[in-house]
Design a protein around this motif. Structure first.
Motif, short mmCIF file in Angstrom:
data_model
loop_
_atom_site.label_atom_id
_atom_site.label_comp_id
_atom_site.label_asym_id
_atom_site.label_seq_id
_atom_site.Cartn_x
_atom_site.Cartn_y
_atom_site.Cartn_z
N VAL A 1 26.25 10.85 7.50
CA VAL A 1 24.74 11.12 7.85
C VAL A 1 24.74 12.27 8.66
O VAL A 1 23.96 13.05 8.32
N GLU B 1 15.38 7.06 10.09
CA GLU B 1 15.25 8.36 9.53
C GLU B 1 15.23 9.45 10.67
O GLU B 1 15.40 10.40 10.68
N CYS C 1 8.68 4.46 6.68
CA CYS C 1 9.77 3.67 6.92
C CYS C 1 9.49 2.36 7.42
O CYS C 1 10.23 1.56 7.10
N SER D 1 21.50 10.93 2.40
CA SER D 1 22.49 9.81 2.59
C SER D 1 21.74 8.79 3.12
O SER D 1 22.22 7.64 3.36
N ASN D 2 20.49 8.94 3.06
CA ASN D 2 19.59 7.78 3.72
C ASN D 2 18.24 7.84 2.78
O ASN D 2 17.17 8.03 3.41
N ASN E 1 20.35 -0.36 7.98
CA ASN E 1 19.91 0.86 8.62
C ASN E 1 19.28 1.60 7.72
O ASN E 1 19.46 2.21 6.83
N ILE E 2 17.99 1.85 8.19
CA ILE E 2 17.08 2.85 7.44
C ILE E 2 16.43 3.85 8.34
O ILE E 2 15.41 4.23 8.02
N SER F 1 22.80 15.22 6.81
CA SER F 1 21.43 15.57 7.05
C SER F 1 21.13 16.83 8.04
O SER F 1 20.13 17.56 8.03
N GLY G 1 24.72 1.48 3.98
CA GLY G 1 24.54 2.95 3.54
C GLY G 1 25.84 3.52 4.35
O GLY G 1 26.79 3.18 4.54
N CYS G 2 25.45 4.96 4.57
CA CYS G 2 26.54 5.89 4.97
C CYS G 2 26.93 5.84 6.19
O CYS G 2 26.16 5.60 7.18
#
Length: 328
Positions: A101, A70, A23, A294-295, A67-68, A105, A95-96
């Motif tokens: 998310v 996780e 990440c 979604s990520n 936004n990353i 997830s 992103g979503c």
């Protein structure tokens, strides 16, 4: 004045495992692209101390957030905290959204939504006893309900179904390795595909489809993209699980089906920005959706970047598209 973009990433410890450290590598790569595009990137770890994270975000006053995130406190089950906080602060982000998310997830929840929508996903049994068994599967893979990056997935994950009582006991024995909640998913013996999607200027675009090849695997070796195949560079699995984009004409109908199903998933889950849909295709040529990411990882050496390259979309340009989509 340069536009400020906060790159919100997981709060990763220096001694973390390779999958979590990735990440940080993503964050650095995205930051470099943003500089090239004329933005001022600021890296910010998403801390479990939400007051601290909120205060920092408010003080930075970013134009948007990349936004990353996780994991939060190394827990994938808290991944939706990041978009939820950004929604609360009314800060645009890539992103979503929060709902997408959360739903994707939580893999068993995503499977329920897909099954209700008529999208084929393998049968499964959940840790709490819920099950959805529509055909006579005899082999199941025990997987984490929330954790990403194939956490805890290995050859020992495959179990033979004799009864629900037995498989629940098998799940209970592996839950600690899988980060808690887990489920058993019917094993589809066949081919594996990844379908990446990205929002462009004219709508969502399906990137070139990738197939994962299990080269030189012995006939009795389990053919899955497990933790070793993703992260252990010294392992047989890592060095013999190969991504390919070139297909014969005979696969044209299958590829068309994969694109159509991936786009249906995009709509059903209200995905945005970018995402990836993972499939297995059985020996009769039927596609089954395993999960929706979604990520997905944006590291330059990961599958999403490889699909961009095949589409002749430069990595920097893709980061620009993702940022533009967030600010619409």
């Amino acid at each position: 004045m340069m536009k400020k973009v906060v790159i919100l990433h997981s709060d990763v410890a220096p001694d973390a495992a390779e999958d979590e450290l990735d990440c940080l590598q993503q964050a650095e790569s995205i930051a470099e692209s943003l500089r090239i595009l004329g933005y001022k990137p600021v890296l910010l770890p998403f801390n479990i101390d939400l007051k601290q994270t909120l205060t920092r975000l408010i003080s930075l006053k970013p134009q948007t957030v990349f936004n990353i995130v996780e994991t939060v406190a190394s827990k994938g089950s808290l991944i939706y905290f990041a978009p939820a906080i950004l929604d609360t602060l009314r800060i645009p982000y890539t992103g979503c959204g929060t709902q997408a998310v959360f739903q994707t997830s939580n893999k068993p929840l995503a499977k329920k939504i897909m099954r209700d929508a008529g999208i084929s996903t393998p049968d499964w049994i959940e840790h709490d006893g819920f099950y959805s068994l529509s055909y006579h599967a005899r082999k199941f893979l025990i997987k984490s309900s929330w954790e990403h990056a194939s956490i805890g997935l290995d050859e020992d994950s495959l179990v033979h179904y004799t009864s629900r009582t037995k498989i629940l006991k098998d799940m209970n024995g592996r839950k600690d390795k899988l980060g808690g909640s887990c489920y058993a998913e019917a094993y589809i013996d066949g081919r594996e595909f990844n379908v990446a999607l990205i929002s462009g200027k004219t709508g969502v675009k399906v990137l070139p489809i990738a197939e994962m090849l299990f080269q030189d695997y012995s006939p009795d070796k389990l053919k899955i993209v497990d933790y070793k195949a993703k992260w252990d560079a010294d392992s047989f699995e890592y060095n013999h699980t190969i991504r390919k984009f070139n297909f014969q004409k005979i696969d044209s109908g299958l590829l068309s089906s994969l694109r159509e199903i991936a786009l249906r998933c995009w709509t059903i889950f209200s995905l945005r920005g970018y995402a990836r849909v993972d499939f297995r295709v059985d020996k009769n040529g039927k596609p089954w959706v395993l999960e929706i990411n979604s990520n997905p990882c944006l590291s330059p050496d990961a599958g999403f970047a490889a699909a961009l390259q095949q589409a002749k979309i430069k990595y920097d340009d893709a980061i620009g598209l993702i940022i533009d989509n967030a600010m619409k």
